[in-house]
Design a protein around this motif. Structure first.
Motif, PDB file in Angstrom:
ATOM      1  N   ALA A 203     -55.624 -38.660  39.061  1.00 25.13           N
ATOM      2  CA  ALA A 203     -55.332 -37.532  39.952  1.00 25.13           C
ATOM      3  C   ALA A 203     -56.577 -36.756  40.387  1.00 25.13           C
ATOM      4  O   ALA A 203     -56.621 -36.198  41.483  1.00 25.13           O
ATOM      5  N   GLN A 204     -57.608 -36.705  39.550  1.00 24.01           N
ATOM      6  CA  GLN A 204     -58.818 -35.943  39.920  1.00 24.01           C
ATOM      7  C   GLN A 204     -59.849 -36.793  40.665  1.00 24.01           C
ATOM      8  O   GLN A 204     -60.910 -36.280  41.043  1.00 24.01           O
ATOM      9  N   GLY A 205     -59.572 -38.084  40.816  1.00 22.86           N
ATOM     10  CA  GLY A 205     -60.394 -38.922  41.700  1.00 22.86           C
ATOM     11  C   GLY A 205     -61.674 -39.479  41.106  1.00 22.86           C
ATOM     12  O   GLY A 205     -62.494 -40.054  41.829  1.00 22.86           O
TER      13      GLY A 205
ATOM     14  N   SER B 291     -56.007 -40.572  31.587  1.00 23.45           N
ATOM     15  CA  SER B 291     -55.283 -40.344  32.835  1.00 23.45           C
ATOM     16  C   SER B 291     -53.918 -39.784  32.467  1.00 23.45           C
ATOM     17  O   SER B 291     -53.234 -40.329  31.601  1.00 23.45           O
ATOM     18  N   SER B 292     -53.533 -38.682  33.118  1.00 23.16           N
ATOM     19  CA  SER B 292     -52.234 -38.060  32.834  1.00 23.16           C
ATOM     20  C   SER B 292     -51.289 -38.232  34.023  1.00 23.16           C
ATOM     21  O   SER B 292     -50.450 -39.126  34.046  1.00 23.16           O
ATOM     22  N   ARG B 293     -51.435 -37.380  35.057  1.00 27.91           N
ATOM     23  CA  ARG B 293     -50.445 -37.351  36.149  1.00 27.91           C
ATOM     24  C   ARG B 293     -50.270 -38.694  36.849  1.00 27.91           C
ATOM     25  O   ARG B 293     -49.146 -39.054  37.216  1.00 27.91           O
ATOM     26  N   ALA B 294     -51.386 -39.427  37.056  1.00 21.83           N
ATOM     27  CA  ALA B 294     -51.277 -40.687  37.805  1.00 21.83           C
ATOM     28  C   ALA B 294     -50.375 -41.678  37.086  1.00 21.83           C
ATOM     29  O   ALA B 294     -49.705 -42.499  37.720  1.00 21.83           O
TER      30      ALA B 294
ATOM     31  N   PHE C 217     -53.155 -41.161  22.460  1.00 23.20           N
ATOM     32  CA  PHE C 217     -52.343 -40.292  23.323  1.00 23.20           C
ATOM     33  C   PHE C 217     -52.920 -38.892  23.253  1.00 23.20           C
ATOM     34  O   PHE C 217     -53.407 -38.463  22.203  1.00 23.20           O
ATOM     35  N   LYS C 218     -52.840 -38.168  24.373  1.00 21.05           N
ATOM     36  CA  LYS C 218     -53.359 -36.795  24.399  1.00 21.05           C
ATOM     37  C   LYS C 218     -52.307 -35.848  24.975  1.00 21.05           C
ATOM     38  O   LYS C 218     -52.251 -35.613  26.182  1.00 21.05           O
ATOM     39  N   PRO C 219     -51.437 -35.280  24.112  1.00 20.69           N
ATOM     40  CA  PRO C 219     -50.528 -34.249  24.606  1.00 20.69           C
ATOM     41  C   PRO C 219     -51.279 -32.946  24.874  1.00 20.69           C
ATOM     42  O   PRO C 219     -52.125 -32.537  24.075  1.00 20.69           O
TER      43      PRO C 219
ATOM     44  N   LEU D 154     -50.406 -36.734  28.025  1.00 19.86           N
ATOM     45  CA  LEU D 154     -49.003 -36.323  28.063  1.00 19.86           C
ATOM     46  C   LEU D 154     -48.943 -34.866  28.514  1.00 19.86           C
ATOM     47  O   LEU D 154     -49.061 -33.948  27.701  1.00 19.86           O
ATOM     48  N   ASP D 155     -48.808 -34.676  29.814  1.00 21.61           N
ATOM     49  CA  ASP D 155     -48.771 -33.342  30.441  1.00 21.61           C
ATOM     50  C   ASP D 155     -47.415 -33.196  31.132  1.00 21.61           C
ATOM     51  O   ASP D 155     -47.315 -33.309  32.354  1.00 21.61           O
ATOM     52  N   PRO D 156     -46.342 -32.982  30.362  1.00 18.51           N
ATOM     53  CA  PRO D 156     -44.998 -33.053  30.938  1.00 18.51           C
ATOM     54  C   PRO D 156     -44.616 -31.816  31.756  1.00 18.51           C
ATOM     55  O   PRO D 156     -44.519 -30.720  31.211  1.00 18.51           O
TER      56      PRO D 156
ATOM     57  N   THR E 152     -67.226 -30.360  31.593  1.00 14.06           N
ATOM     58  CA  THR E 152     -65.821 -30.534  31.947  1.00 14.06           C
ATOM     59  C   THR E 152     -65.678 -31.072  33.375  1.00 14.06           C
ATOM     60  O   THR E 152     -66.605 -31.001  34.184  1.00 14.06           O
ATOM     61  N   SER E 153     -64.487 -31.605  33.660  1.00 12.09           N
ATOM     62  CA  SER E 153     -64.291 -32.351  34.917  1.00 12.09           C
ATOM     63  C   SER E 153     -64.092 -31.456  36.134  1.00 12.09           C
ATOM     64  O   SER E 153     -64.223 -31.929  37.261  1.00 12.09           O
ATOM     65  N   ASN E 154     -63.785 -30.184  35.912  1.00 10.03           N
ATOM     66  CA  ASN E 154     -63.458 -29.294  37.039  1.00 10.03           C
ATOM     67  C   ASN E 154     -64.715 -28.835  37.773  1.00 10.03           C
ATOM     68  O   ASN E 154     -65.783 -28.723  37.163  1.00 10.03           O
TER      69      ASN E 154
HETATM   70  O1  LIG Z   1     -59.974 -31.577  27.467  1.00  8.99           O
HETATM   71  C1  LIG Z   1     -59.374 -32.182  28.372  1.00  8.99           C
HETATM   72  O2  LIG Z   1     -58.572 -33.055  28.107  1.00  8.99           O
HETATM   73  C2  LIG Z   1     -59.794 -31.943  29.763  1.00  8.99           C
HETATM   74  C3  LIG Z   1     -61.103 -31.571  29.960  1.00  8.99           C
HETATM   75  C4  LIG Z   1     -61.633 -31.561  31.262  1.00  8.99           C
HETATM   76  O3  LIG Z   1     -62.821 -31.326  31.476  1.00  8.99           O
HETATM   77  N1  LIG Z   1     -60.812 -31.868  32.297  1.00  8.99           N
HETATM   78  C5  LIG Z   1     -59.489 -32.191  32.123  1.00  8.99           C
HETATM   79  O4  LIG Z   1     -58.815 -32.498  33.113  1.00  8.99           O
HETATM   80  N2  LIG Z   1     -58.949 -32.165  30.862  1.00  8.99           N
HETATM   81  C6  LIG Z   1     -57.499 -32.436  30.652  1.00  8.99           C
HETATM   82  O5  LIG Z   1     -57.237 -33.787  30.995  1.00  8.99           O
HETATM   83  C7  LIG Z   1     -55.981 -33.904  31.688  1.00  8.99           C
HETATM   84  C8  LIG Z   1     -56.230 -34.461  33.074  1.00  8.99           C
HETATM   85  O6  LIG Z   1     -55.017 -34.734  33.703  1.00  8.99           O
HETATM   86  P1  LIG Z   1     -54.919 -35.597  35.061  1.00  8.99           P
HETATM   87  O7  LIG Z   1     -55.873 -34.996  36.035  1.00  8.99           O
HETATM   88  O8  LIG Z   1     -53.492 -35.453  35.468  1.00  8.99           O
HETATM   89  O9  LIG Z   1     -55.277 -37.022  34.717  1.00  8.99           O
HETATM   90  C9  LIG Z   1     -55.362 -32.517  31.649  1.00  8.99           C
HETATM   91  O10 LIG Z   1     -54.552 -32.435  30.492  1.00  8.99           O
HETATM   92  C10 LIG Z   1     -56.544 -31.589  31.508  1.00  8.99           C
HETATM   93  O11 LIG Z   1     -56.199 -30.398  30.816  1.00  8.99           O
END
Ligand SMILES: O=C(O)c1cc(=O)[nH]c(=O)n1[C@@H]1O[C@H](COP(=O)(O)O)[C@@H](O)[C@H]1O
Length: 270
Positions: free
Chosen positions: A214-216, A238-241, A58-60, A22-24, A147-149
């Motif tokens: 969204a991050q693929g 998954s948030s934005r998608a 859910f993950k706000p 939940l990333d509004p 982390t995913s980045n």
């Molecule tokens: O801790 C997280 O949730 C998190 C860790 C991470 O390594 N990468 C990551 O994208 N997130 C979170 O996961 C969500 C990803 O969002 P979407 O890319 O829109 O699906 C965002 O809220 C990020 O802050």
């Protein structure tokens, strides 16, 4: 109820490993919600009600609420989830990390003010900075690991005496910090090889895996690397998608459609 008990129940009852994020972002809301004073709550509530039977949690993300002075709407949203979907745990994504005395306040904020069932925490200030969250043995403490980045590699991939820093974090949490069985780790779907390594190091520990959508990140590769022997073990976020699948008045139905597709794509790999 212990977060892990609730999570395991949700995995089974919902037959789902999908975490709905939940990333509004009001700039992306449908036009009919734009001018409402409680638009953030209303948007998230409709997403929650449309997807709750498809989600294991859910993950706000707290920044999206705090940036708009909407913490009261976050409180109302978590109250709504507890009242209407009591079997669906809430992971508050706050990625906190500070010295113990300040961390105590963050823990009160997450678990007492917002009534979250779990929180994301940055482990890099060490054990004493995490203790205030671990002091709530029924609450989930989900530590950043790999982390995913893309920039996650800058530090997490450093060699620290024959292993990578993220591997040390995974071992430390699994072998030392998890005495109450309430820890989890964050590992990005964008790095399936590291998901496999973390799974190897941590047994059946639940992993929060953001990065699909969204991050693929690849769902099949994520599942092959991270699922446990019983086909669970993951909260795949998954948030934005999902949130922005639709742009009109039917946005919640569109979110449900994508959530269903995502849950099914995950389950096809279980
Ligand atoms: O801790 C997280 O949730 C998190 C860790 C991470 O390594 N990468 C990551 O994208 N997130 C979170 O996961 C969500 C990803 O969002 P979407 O890319 O829109 O699906 C965002 O809220 C990020 O802050």
């Amino acid at each position: 109820m212990h977060f892990m008990t609730a999570l395991k129940g949700a995995w089974q009852q919902r037959n789902s490993l999908l975490c709905v994020g939940l990333d509004p972002d009001p700039a992306r809301f449908p036009a009919h919600l734009q001018d409402k004073p409680d638009a953030i709550f209303e948007f998230c509530k409709q997403i929650v009600d449309a997807t709750a039977d498809l989600a294991c949690c859910f993950k706000p993300q707290i920044a999206y609420f705090a940036a708009r002075r909407a913490e009261d709407q976050l409180e109302a949203l978590i109250d709504h989830i507890h009242a209407r979907h009591p079997d669906t745990p809430v992971v508050l994504d706050a990625k906190r990390g500070d010295i113990g005395s300040t961390a105590e306040q963050y823990a009160v904020e997450a678990f007492e003010r917002f009534r979250a069932d779990a929180i994301t925490v940055n482990p890099y200030m060490g054990r004493d900075s995490v203790d205030p969250y671990l002091a709530y043995p029924d609450k989930g403490v989900i530590l950043l690991c790999r982390t995913s980045n893309p920039g996650g590699s800058d530090l997490q991939f450093l060699d620290v005496g024959g292993e990578k820093l993220y591997e040390r974090v995974a071992r430390l949490v699994a072998e030392d910090w998890n005495a109450s069985g309430n820890c989890g780790l964050v590992v990005g779907a964008t790095f399936p090889a590291e998901i496999a390594r973390v799974r190897e190091l941590t047994g059946d520990m639940p992993l929060l895996v953001p990065g699909i959508g969204a991050q693929g990140g690849d769902i099949a590769a994520t599942m092959q690397a991270g699922r446990t022997a019983d086909g669970c073990g993951l909260m795949i976020n998954s948030s934005r998608a999902i949130l922005y699948a639709g742009k009109g008045e039917d946005f919640a139905a569109e979110a449900r459609r994508v959530a269903l597709e995502t849950r099914d794509a995950i389950n096809a790999q279980r």
